[in-house]
Scaffold this active site. Structure first.
Site, PDB file in Angstrom:
ATOM      1  N   GLY A   1       4.597  -0.944  -7.043  1.00  0.00           N
ATOM      2  CA  GLY A   1       4.659  -2.298  -6.460  1.00  0.00           C
ATOM      3  C   GLY A   1       3.533  -3.092  -6.773  1.00  0.00           C
TER       4      GLY A   1
ATOM      5  CG  ASN B   1       0.517  -3.574   4.114  1.00  0.00           C
ATOM      6  OD1 ASN B   1       0.707  -4.829   3.812  1.00  0.00           O
ATOM      7  ND2 ASN B   1      -0.897  -2.971   4.034  1.00  0.00           N
TER       8      ASN B   1
ATOM      9  CD  GLN C   1       5.028  -0.810   3.422  1.00  0.00           C
ATOM     10  OE1 GLN C   1       6.015  -0.490   4.081  1.00  0.00           O
ATOM     11  NE2 GLN C   1       4.090  -0.541   3.053  1.00  0.00           N
TER      12      GLN C   1
ATOM     13  CB  CYS D   1      -5.038   0.570  -0.930  1.00  0.00           C
ATOM     14  SG  CYS D   1      -3.429   0.819  -1.193  1.00  0.00           S
TER      15      CYS D   1
HETATM   16  C1  LIG Z   1       2.877  -4.643   0.885  1.00  0.00           C
HETATM   17  C2  LIG Z   1       2.684  -3.757  -0.461  1.00  0.00           C
HETATM   18  N1  LIG Z   1       2.360  -4.325  -1.558  1.00  0.00           N
HETATM   19  C3  LIG Z   1       2.128  -3.406  -2.492  1.00  0.00           C
HETATM   20  C4  LIG Z   1       1.888  -1.935  -2.375  1.00  0.00           C
HETATM   21  C5  LIG Z   1       1.575  -1.392  -3.673  1.00  0.00           C
HETATM   22  O1  LIG Z   1       2.664  -0.436  -3.959  1.00  0.00           O
HETATM   23  P1  LIG Z   1       2.320   0.763  -5.053  1.00  0.00           P
HETATM   24  O2  LIG Z   1       1.547   1.650  -4.463  1.00  0.00           O
HETATM   25  O3  LIG Z   1       3.775   1.269  -5.247  1.00  0.00           O
HETATM   26  O4  LIG Z   1       1.644   0.301  -6.041  1.00  0.00           O
HETATM   27  C6  LIG Z   1       1.933  -1.499  -1.216  1.00  0.00           C
HETATM   28  C7  LIG Z   1       1.669  -0.163  -0.926  1.00  0.00           C
HETATM   29  O5  LIG Z   1       1.115   0.240   0.041  1.00  0.00           O
HETATM   30  C8  LIG Z   1       2.184  -2.405  -0.139  1.00  0.00           C
HETATM   31  O6  LIG Z   1       2.180  -1.977   1.360  1.00  0.00           O
END
Ligand SMILES: Cc1ncc(COP(=O)(O)O)c(C=O)c1O
Length: 405
Positions: free
Chosen positions: A71, A150, A178, A323
């Site tokens: 993502g 998220n 999400q 994160c």
């Molecule tokens: C809203 C949102 N965007 C982007 C990401 C990033 O995705 P990825 O872990 O596949 O890089 C996440 C992951 O938690 C997310 O919740």
């Protein structure tokens, strides 16, 4: 002790059916899809089918899909394409409640001299459309907004945002990481230019994502290399994972009614049960929300301590985004919503999936009151089953917070 996994917004378990369709590509089906011979041809056919299956979940044309590694890469590809294809424009609009994949790009863009506007949200986490409209000007290259948050699950009015951006001639990207697989999406009926998704949020493995790029939109590749993905992302395709994502998309489409029925009912019962614990509140708009997510604040206790005790009892949950966990700062999402400091600190996110059961909800509802009671017994701000503060909720911003001072 059996694990109760309520952290599906962080990542999901790979579905056994997804794993099964992936395995042949680690064995006999090892050809490069670009090769002219039959080993390549077989694999290229599986890739085409996977693209069709993902396109069906999104309601788009298969050629509008560009596979990425995650993502985060999809978000980066969207932002940098919009800026590189419109080099005269130096303004980007986003919101105050985005994922770090967007926030940290916004910070970097500011350093490069771009103007970035972060639109605010109200107490329920809802976007202010008037503020968004007022922020768009002739210099705006891109509007990038979450589809679903998220941390809280709150859904932004993507249809209205898309219509507004199209009317004003601004490129619109949505981070739908999400949303995909949890709510119905039909890109053909929406005015979205780019959309990011990630496989590991819908029971495919980590390491595969995709970016929808609308037909006709100018696109500059983020990953410069070979001709793969119609020249929009260089690099030999991650075939097993793309095939896995195709299967996951097919399953997600079949399971959408269950997501909005059984999963939502479990989430609601869990939430109602938790609200019976004193000084507890749900953060975010409970109406326009993902069916699987709840964000709950237990006042006067520390979110990290709750997670620790829950984990000890077998329950996996999280405080906001995976994160940013590890930092003791309260969530930027809850702060942007104006959630009082004492409540933001004691917030946790529970995110369910079709893999969860009613029995797990029952067990969690027995565990939570004990954990919260134990922690509150240690809190100087809790006495005899009630807050020990005269003025109840306190907001640190007023400078008079009894907890900080
Ligand atoms: C809203 C949102 N965007 C982007 C990401 C990033 O995705 P990825 O872990 O596949 O890089 C996440 C992951 O938690 C997310 O919740």
């Amino acid at each position: 002790m059996e694990t109760i996994y309520f952290d599906n917004n962080a990542t999901t378990q790979v579905d056994p059916e997804v794993l099964e369709v992936m395995l042949p590509f680690f064995k006999g089906e090892y050809g490069n899809p670009s090769s002219m011979h039959h080993k390549g041809g077989e694999v290229a056919a599986s890739l085409r089918q996977a693209r069709l299956d993902l396109a069906e979940l999104l309601g788009c044309d298969p050629h509008e899909i560009v596979y990425t590694s995650c993502g985060t890469e999809s978000d980066n590809a969207a932002i940098w394409s919009a800026l590189r294809t419109q080099p005269d424009k130096r303004h980007v609009i986003t919101s105050k409640v985005e994922h770090s994949a967007i926030i940290n790009n916004a910070t970097f863009l500011r350093r490069l001299g771009y103007r970035v506007t972060e639109v605010g949200v109200d107490r329920l986490g809802r976007l202010d459309l008037n503020e968004l409209s007022a922020a768009i000007d002739d210099d705006t290259a891109l509007v990038t907004l979450l589809w679903a948050n998220n941390e809280t699950g709150v859904i932004f009015p993507i249809e209205e945002v898309g219509a507004l951006c199209r009317e004003r001639g601004v490129v619109f990207h949505t981070d739908a990481v999400q949303a995909v697989g949890k709510i119905p999406i039909n890109l053909k009926s929406l005015k979205i230019d780019m959309l990011a998704l990630s496989g590991h949020k819908l029971h495919a493995p980590k390491g595969i994502g995709a970016l929808y790029v609308r037909h006709g939109l100018k696109f500059a590749p983020f990953m410069i290399g070979g001709h793969q993905e119609n020249g929009r992302r260089g690099g030999t395709e991650n075939v097993p994972y793309i095939v896995g994502l195709g299967k996951a998309a097919k399953l997600a489409l079949e399971r959408l009614p269950e997501e909005n029925g059984r999963v939502k009912a479990m989430r609601d019962r869990l939430e109602e049960g938790l609200l019976k614990i004193p000084s507890t509140m749900v953060n975010g708009d409970r109406e326009f929300r993902l069916p699987n997510t709840t964000n709950v604040s237990f006042e006067f206790v520390e979110g990290e301590s709750i997670l620790f005790h829950l984990s000890h009892a077998g329950v996996c949950a999280s405080s906001g985004s995976a994160c940013t966990s590890g930092s003791l700062e309260p969530s930027h999402v809850l702060r942007a919503m104006g959630v009082p400091f004492t409540a933001a600190h004691g917030s946790i996110r529970l995110s369910l999936a079709t893999t969860n059961t009613e029995g797990e909800v029952d067990r969690a509802l027995a565990i939570f009151p004990e954990v919260i009671q134990k922690l509150r017994a240690l809190s100087p701000f809790w006495k005899d089953g009630a807050p020990a503060l005269d003025n109840g909720l306190l907001n640190c911003d007023d400078g008079n917070c009894q907890i900080c001072n």
